[in-house]
Design an enzyme around this catalytic site. Sequence first.
Site, PDB file in Angstrom:
ATOM      1  N   CYS A  36      -9.235  28.172 -31.575  1.00  0.00           N
ATOM      2  CA  CYS A  36      -7.829  28.558 -31.379  1.00  0.00           C
ATOM      3  C   CYS A  36      -6.816  27.474 -31.714  1.00  0.00           C
ATOM      4  O   CYS A  36      -5.946  27.672 -32.548  1.00  0.00           O
ATOM      5  CB  CYS A  36      -7.612  29.026 -29.947  1.00  0.00           C
ATOM      6  SG  CYS A  36      -8.415  30.588 -29.639  1.00  0.00           S
TER       7      CYS A  36
HETATM    8  C1  UDX Z   1      -7.760  27.518 -25.791  1.00  0.00           C
HETATM    9  C2  UDX Z   1      -6.654  27.848 -24.771  1.00  0.00           C
HETATM   10  O1  UDX Z   1      -6.856  27.057 -23.602  1.00  0.00           O
HETATM   11  C3  UDX Z   1      -6.650  29.338 -24.452  1.00  0.00           C
HETATM   12  O2  UDX Z   1      -5.589  29.634 -23.558  1.00  0.00           O
HETATM   13  C4  UDX Z   1      -6.448  30.088 -25.761  1.00  0.00           C
HETATM   14  O3  UDX Z   1      -6.389  31.474 -25.577  1.00  0.00           O
HETATM   15  C5  UDX Z   1      -7.593  29.745 -26.704  1.00  0.00           C
HETATM   16  O4  UDX Z   1      -7.598  28.326 -26.939  1.00  0.00           O
HETATM   17  P1  UDX Z   1     -10.384  27.094 -25.728  1.00  0.00           P
HETATM   18  O5  UDX Z   1     -10.296  26.929 -27.213  1.00  0.00           O
HETATM   19  O6  UDX Z   1     -11.492  27.902 -25.153  1.00  0.00           O
HETATM   20  O7  UDX Z   1      -9.023  27.733 -25.167  1.00  0.00           O
HETATM   21  O8  UDX Z   1     -10.562  25.630 -25.130  1.00  0.00           O
HETATM   22  P2  UDX Z   1      -9.765  24.625 -24.211  1.00  0.00           P
HETATM   23  O9  UDX Z   1     -10.522  24.448 -22.954  1.00  0.00           O
HETATM   24  O10 UDX Z   1      -8.348  24.967 -24.106  1.00  0.00           O
HETATM   25  O11 UDX Z   1      -9.941  23.274 -25.060  1.00  0.00           O
HETATM   26  C6  UDX Z   1      -9.584  23.218 -26.422  1.00  0.00           C
HETATM   27  C7  UDX Z   1      -9.889  21.862 -26.999  1.00  0.00           C
HETATM   28  O12 UDX Z   1      -9.023  20.875 -26.456  1.00  0.00           O
HETATM   29  C8  UDX Z   1     -11.305  21.344 -26.741  1.00  0.00           C
HETATM   30  O13 UDX Z   1     -11.804  20.746 -27.916  1.00  0.00           O
HETATM   31  C9  UDX Z   1     -11.128  20.299 -25.657  1.00  0.00           C
HETATM   32  O14 UDX Z   1     -12.122  19.286 -25.693  1.00  0.00           O
HETATM   33  C10 UDX Z   1      -9.756  19.740 -26.040  1.00  0.00           C
HETATM   34  N1  UDX Z   1      -9.058  19.095 -24.912  1.00  0.00           N
HETATM   35  C11 UDX Z   1      -8.764  19.815 -23.792  1.00  0.00           C
HETATM   36  C12 UDX Z   1      -8.684  17.746 -25.004  1.00  0.00           C
HETATM   37  O15 UDX Z   1      -8.951  17.073 -26.011  1.00  0.00           O
HETATM   38  N2  UDX Z   1      -8.028  17.178 -23.937  1.00  0.00           N
HETATM   39  C13 UDX Z   1      -7.714  17.886 -22.810  1.00  0.00           C
HETATM   40  O16 UDX Z   1      -7.103  17.311 -21.896  1.00  0.00           O
HETATM   41  C14 UDX Z   1      -8.097  19.248 -22.734  1.00  0.00           C
END
Ligand code: UDX
Length: 439
Positions: A257
């Site tokens: 996403c």
């Molecule tokens: C995300 C959104 O949270 C969700 O609302 C949307 O509908 C789809 O995209 P998702 O892709 O499942 O969800 O993962 P998420 O838990 O949000 O993490 C996304 C990425 O960000 C991961 O690679 C994670 O490692 C990274 N991340 C997350 C960071 O690098 N730092 C953080 O503090 C949080």
Amino acid sequence: MKISVIGTGYVWLIQTVWLAKIGFSIQAIDLFEDKIEKLKSGIPTIYENGLEALLQETMRNIHFTTDIASSAWSDIIFLCVGTPQDEEWKTDLTYIKQAGNDLKKTLIGNEIIVIKSTVPASTNAMMYELLGSKNPVVSNPEFLREWLAIEDFFTPDRVVLGFKDGEKHEVIDTLMEVYWYFSDKWVPILQTNWQTAELIKYAANAFLATKITFINEIARLSDSIWADINDVAKALWMDHRIGNKFLNAWIGYGGSCFPKDVKSLIHQFHEQGLGWDILTKVDETNTSQVDYFMKKVWNHYWTQLNGKTIWVFGVAFKPDTDDLRESKALVIINRLIKAWAMVQVFDYNAKALENFEKYTYGLATGIRNFIPIVISKTFLDMTKNADFLILTLEDKRVLDEDFDMIANNLKDKTIFDGKNILHKDVMKNLWFEYMWVGC
Ligand code: UDX
């Protein structure tokens, strides 16, 4: 009430089982016969925490079929088809248009079409016209996080419903028969117009991606001045105006996403003749963050990794998913292989490792014609013969591993933590050379 859900993949299946669980009978329509057969026998076609049990519990309420005509006379048809990215960062609406063209031949009555797919501005309007301006179309974006998708469906932060200007009163009662479920759960339901609802989804993801990138940039300065980014972030979390989520400085965001939606939103700005520097920078910094992190490895080893065996923990883009899309671990593994290192990998999720194995088939190196990667069966197994460890996954189970034994096994006693998950004091007490993002 008759409800159909059309699509393939993630949102489609979770939407289906959620509706079935709250008591509706669902026509779940997918084009692929093999998927439908699998689902009919209670086997999910995607990996998601808790999905198999929920599917089996709710199957009696679901009619899985490939026949799109069975959606005729539905009160509501949820559209959950994929919206990938084309080569110019534009959202590819092929599947949305295909679904619209199929529905056009099918719709008989006043079926309400609810678009759950992530789509740029004007897509709901386009669908309305495509269907002959007869059927109400509603934008209802989802905000699911992988692994927490079922929880997110039952307890969302909000529900967003976007209507054609002036058309809300015709359809809201029918929709509320579904969203009534949230009436005693303090879930706000925001009603707005089409283009606002469309933008909300992109704005939410772009904001979270920006937050992550902000802290990643601060981490770079922390490295330079020997500040500790973990403490900086902690202090930011304590400020309730800032909040304590998505401020972890790691190796950059991945998944299906954030990268796609950020790029699509930049494209939407350009289409309107507007530039957007912040988001362009977010995208660039996110791409370079993994190389920024890898510089720590190159600097430490004077770029000499030839002959080293490197243990990489984590292949998926986040813990306990099988999803390798835009996973930074893959970028790291590719860099290591190019430097002629041997790589040993492990992930607690067996499906992720299966998918990784398939991915490696394309990595056979031309000259040596073999894949310099070993997939381990356990976390500790990986420590054998390895020189050092690169951590690419924020999986808390790592904290329960036996680091005394790891300290004995690892030849160089060196850890590069791309997810700042280990405790630096514990690592230093065990005499590891421990390096993380942000110091
Ligand atoms: C995300 C959104 O949270 C969700 O609302 C949307 O509908 C789809 O995209 P998702 O892709 O499942 O969800 O993962 P998420 O838990 O949000 O993490 C996304 C990425 O960000 C991961 O690679 C994670 O490692 C990274 N991340 C997350 C960071 O690098 N730092 C953080 O503090 C949080």
